[in-house]
Scaffold this motif. Structure first.
Motif, PDB file in Angstrom:
ATOM      1  N   LEU A 319       0.905  -1.183   0.076  1.00 50.69           N
ATOM      2  CA  LEU A 319       0.124   0.058  -0.028  1.00 50.69           C
ATOM      3  C   LEU A 319       0.781   1.188   0.089  1.00 50.69           C
ATOM      4  N   LEU A 320       1.717   1.146   0.680  1.00 50.30           N
ATOM      5  CA  LEU A 320       2.842   2.257   0.907  1.00 50.30           C
ATOM      6  C   LEU A 320       3.466   2.711  -0.336  1.00 50.30           C
ATOM      7  N   SER A 321       3.917   1.456  -1.244  1.00 54.09           N
ATOM      8  CA  SER A 321       4.674   1.720  -2.327  1.00 54.09           C
ATOM      9  C   SER A 321       3.984   1.905  -3.537  1.00 54.09           C
ATOM     10  N   ASP A 322       2.789   1.682  -3.732  1.00 57.24           N
ATOM     11  CA  ASP A 322       1.884   2.008  -4.776  1.00 57.24           C
ATOM     12  C   ASP A 322       0.824   3.112  -4.484  1.00 57.24           C
ATOM     13  N   PRO A 323       0.998   4.327  -4.850  1.00 59.34           N
ATOM     14  CA  PRO A 323       0.016   5.355  -4.787  1.00 59.34           C
ATOM     15  C   PRO A 323      -1.378   5.269  -5.362  1.00 59.34           C
ATOM     16  N   ALA A 324      -1.182   4.763  -6.620  1.00 59.65           N
ATOM     17  CA  ALA A 324      -2.368   4.377  -7.239  1.00 59.65           C
ATOM     18  C   ALA A 324      -3.305   3.401  -6.607  1.00 59.65           C
ATOM     19  N   LEU A 325      -2.670   2.327  -5.799  1.00 60.31           N
ATOM     20  CA  LEU A 325      -3.478   1.210  -5.159  1.00 60.31           C
ATOM     21  C   LEU A 325      -4.111   2.178  -4.036  1.00 60.31           C
ATOM     22  N   ALA A 326      -3.117   2.977  -3.246  1.00 59.29           N
ATOM     23  CA  ALA A 326      -3.619   3.684  -2.094  1.00 59.29           C
ATOM     24  C   ALA A 326      -5.045   4.407  -2.458  1.00 59.29           C
ATOM     25  N   ARG A 327      -5.109   5.102  -3.645  1.00 58.99           N
ATOM     26  CA  ARG A 327      -5.862   5.961  -4.033  1.00 58.99           C
ATOM     27  C   ARG A 327      -7.231   4.993  -4.233  1.00 58.99           C
ATOM     28  N   LEU A 328      -7.143   3.809  -4.741  1.00 61.35           N
ATOM     29  CA  LEU A 328      -8.212   2.887  -5.018  1.00 61.35           C
ATOM     30  C   LEU A 328      -8.580   2.622  -3.669  1.00 61.35           C
ATOM     31  N   TYR A 329      -7.716   2.202  -2.751  1.00 59.31           N
ATOM     32  CA  TYR A 329      -8.335   1.869  -1.330  1.00 59.31           C
ATOM     33  C   TYR A 329      -9.053   3.129  -0.695  1.00 59.31           C
ATOM     34  N   VAL A 330      -8.808   4.403  -1.073  1.00 57.22           N
ATOM     35  CA  VAL A 330      -9.589   5.207  -0.373  1.00 57.22           C
ATOM     36  C   VAL A 330     -11.016   5.322  -1.151  1.00 57.22           C
ATOM     37  N   ARG A 351      -8.211  -3.105 -13.071  1.00 57.42           N
ATOM     38  CA  ARG A 351      -8.875  -2.341 -13.825  1.00 57.42           C
ATOM     39  C   ARG A 351      -9.318  -1.058 -13.301  1.00 57.42           C
ATOM     40  N   LEU A 352      -9.956  -1.215 -11.981  1.00 52.22           N
ATOM     41  CA  LEU A 352     -10.457  -0.358 -11.302  1.00 52.22           C
ATOM     42  C   LEU A 352      -9.304   0.622 -10.807  1.00 52.22           C
ATOM     43  N   LYS A 353      -8.021   0.071 -10.743  1.00 48.73           N
ATOM     44  CA  LYS A 353      -6.900   0.827 -10.390  1.00 48.73           C
ATOM     45  C   LYS A 353      -6.438   1.859 -11.297  1.00 48.73           C
ATOM     46  N   LYS A 398     -21.168  -2.651 -14.318  1.00 53.21           N
ATOM     47  CA  LYS A 398     -20.394  -2.653 -15.439  1.00 53.21           C
ATOM     48  C   LYS A 398     -21.030  -1.053 -16.169  1.00 53.21           C
ATOM     49  N   PHE A 399     -21.995  -0.660 -15.752  1.00 49.69           N
ATOM     50  CA  PHE A 399     -22.367   1.003 -16.135  1.00 49.69           C
ATOM     51  C   PHE A 399     -21.253   1.706 -15.615  1.00 49.69           C
ATOM     52  N   PHE A 400     -20.973   1.656 -14.165  1.00 51.28           N
ATOM     53  CA  PHE A 400     -20.220   2.513 -13.459  1.00 51.28           C
ATOM     54  C   PHE A 400     -18.720   2.419 -14.107  1.00 51.28           C
ATOM     55  N   GLN A 401     -18.353   1.095 -14.437  1.00 47.54           N
ATOM     56  CA  GLN A 401     -16.888   0.952 -14.806  1.00 47.54           C
ATOM     57  C   GLN A 401     -16.855   1.729 -16.296  1.00 47.54           C
ATOM     58  N   ALA A 402     -17.947   1.513 -17.173  1.00 48.55           N
ATOM     59  CA  ALA A 402     -17.971   2.160 -18.323  1.00 48.55           C
ATOM     60  C   ALA A 402     -17.853   3.741 -18.050  1.00 48.55           C
ATOM     61  N   LEU A 403     -18.597   4.186 -17.381  1.00 51.45           N
ATOM     62  CA  LEU A 403     -18.792   5.532 -16.714  1.00 51.45           C
ATOM     63  C   LEU A 403     -17.374   6.297 -16.494  1.00 51.45           C
ATOM     64  N   ILE A 404     -16.670   5.649 -15.583  1.00 51.20           N
ATOM     65  CA  ILE A 404     -15.373   6.071 -15.317  1.00 51.20           C
ATOM     66  C   ILE A 404     -14.318   5.978 -16.296  1.00 51.20           C
ATOM     67  N   GLU A 405     -14.400   5.096 -17.305  1.00 46.22           N
ATOM     68  CA  GLU A 405     -13.372   4.962 -18.241  1.00 46.22           C
ATOM     69  C   GLU A 405     -13.788   5.678 -19.803  1.00 46.22           C
TER      70      GLU A 405
END
Length: 413
Positions: A319-330, A351-353, A398-405
């Motif tokens: 978690l500390l070494s990966d800021p993108a993973l940290a952001r996904l956790y938040v 994919r979400l990350k 799936k709708f929200f996945q497409a929405l953020i992409e």
């Protein structure tokens, strides 16, 4: 037992109690004079020399509690032992209740349950629903969870990671992840890459030192130094960044030899004063050093599956070494719970990350109800949203996945 014998016993008890009270008063004066280390040494010696005196033990425990020392729980437990079943019921309730709260602060649910049971046995009340914040099951209603281990005391980890003591254990990892995003990295002048800030480097160095101490403590999770001149002394002081100046005994003094390690030991609250006092008295030093457990939303495996760095690294290090993973956790921690659960089931974490920044910004307004995504305008606009996003709102996650992409997240805005 005749009257004269009873009177003699009362006089003996009074004579024994008076020196203890004098010692406590002297410690109070030292503390008021901002000589906390000296006050602690006085109270520690009184507690050791009078192990059956609940008054001496309580004064020491309350001192440790005021300074948020990690040894306070053990000190309060000794007070209860000294009080026994014949002690004041009100005193026993007060101390047991404090032990419950300290166990929750430290994330030790097993101890908390034990103390709650004891508290209720002696007529205590007011702790109904105490398991709700930390629970042994989900970290949040409807969302499965697991646990991760943090080496050493939770109090020390909070200090080093700048996490509030008011936060419940389930709130700590989301807060840590947010700190990683906001304070853990900065842009490098030489390139577009991110470099770790001093804040993050200190946490990583602290975890390394804590793991060395955990290894030193061994299977019984106790830092055990049998004597000042033992081999264990040299090993422990090397880990802490100190050395012993002078010989063992009254003149023994801890001296910094590795400033970075010594800073970590001091800033994390390691009981250096107790260690130095043991060397001066040429006594053994024993300090419990358990790991702390923190709840992890969805469990460790889910988050590790989102990182491209494969291997058996501890979760907190990942978690500390990966800021993108940290952001996904938040982001996932802030989502509507059924929505977070649906995204977990239907969208790969990796994919979400990739779009964690979009999910963090806009995910708080996402909602899945009855399997369908709730959209602005309601049912009459669902066909329009389906055309814009390319997936009908009826498909929920799936709708929200497409929405953020779509358009790199601009559609979500």
């Amino acid at each position: 037992m005749n009257r004269a014998t009873i009177l003699a016993l009362v006089v003996v008890c009074w004579l024994q109690a008076e020196p203890v009270r004098d010692t406590i008063r002297r410690a109070e004066q030292l503390e008021q004079a901002q000589q906390a280390a000296e006050a602690r040494a006085v109270l520690a010696r009184a507690a050791e020399e009078s192990p059956d005196s609940a008054e001496a033990l309580l004064a020491y425990a309350e001192f440790l509690d005021r300074f948020r020392d990690s040894a306070r729980s053990g000190a309060y437990a000794k007070v209860l032992e000294a009080l026994g079943s014949s002690g004041s019921t009100e005193s026993r309730r007060r101390i047991t209740r404090r032990l419950v709260l300290l166990s929750l602060v430290e994330g030790d649910l097993d101890s908390a349950r034990k103390h709650v049971a004891s508290y209720r046995e002696i007529g205590g009340s007011g702790l109904e629903g105490w398991e709700a914040p930390t629970g042994s099951g989900p970290a949040r209603d409807g969302i499965g969870s697991g646990w991760t281990e943090i080496p050493g005391f939770l109090y020390s980890f909070r200090r080093m990671a700048a996490l509030s003591s008011d936060q419940q254990p389930r709130e700590l990892l989301p807060a840590l992840a947010r700190n990683v995003i906001t304070s853990g990295y900065r842009a490098s002048r030489a390139s577009e890459s991110l470099v770790q800030t001093e804040y993050l480097q200190l946490i990583i160095q602290y975890l390394s030192q804590a793991r060395e101490l955990k290894q030193f403590a061994g299977a019984n999770e106790t830092i055990d130094v049998p004597s000042c001149d033992s081999e264990e002394t040299a090993r422990l002081l090397r880990i802490l960044g100190f050395r012993l100046r002078g010989s063992c005994g009254a003149n023994a003094v801890l001296e910094t030899v590795n400033p970075s390690r010594a800073f970590l030991a001091i800033d994390s609250g390691f009981p250096l004063a107790d260690l130095e006092d043991a060397y001066r008295r040429e006594a053994a030093f024993h300090k419990p050093y358990p790991s702390s457990r923190l709840p992890v939303i969805f469990g460790e495996d889910y988050w590790l599956s989102a990182t491209r760095r494969k291997g058996a690294r501890p979760f907190v290090d990942t978690l500390l070494s990966d800021p993108a993973l940290a952001r996904l956790y938040v982001a996932m921690a802030g989502l509507h719970e059924p929505t977070a659960a649906a995204l977990r089931r239907e969208v790969p974490a990796e994919r979400l990350k990739d779009f964690a920044h979009v999910l963090d910004f806009f995910g708080g307004s996402f909602e899945i109800r009855g399997g369908k995504a709730v959209v602005p305008g309601g049912e009459r606009t669902e066909s329009t949203w389906s055309e814009l996003v390319g997936v009908p709102p009826a498909n929920g996650a799936k709708f929200f996945q497409a929405l953020i992409e779509v358009d790199d997240g601009w559609m979500a805005s």
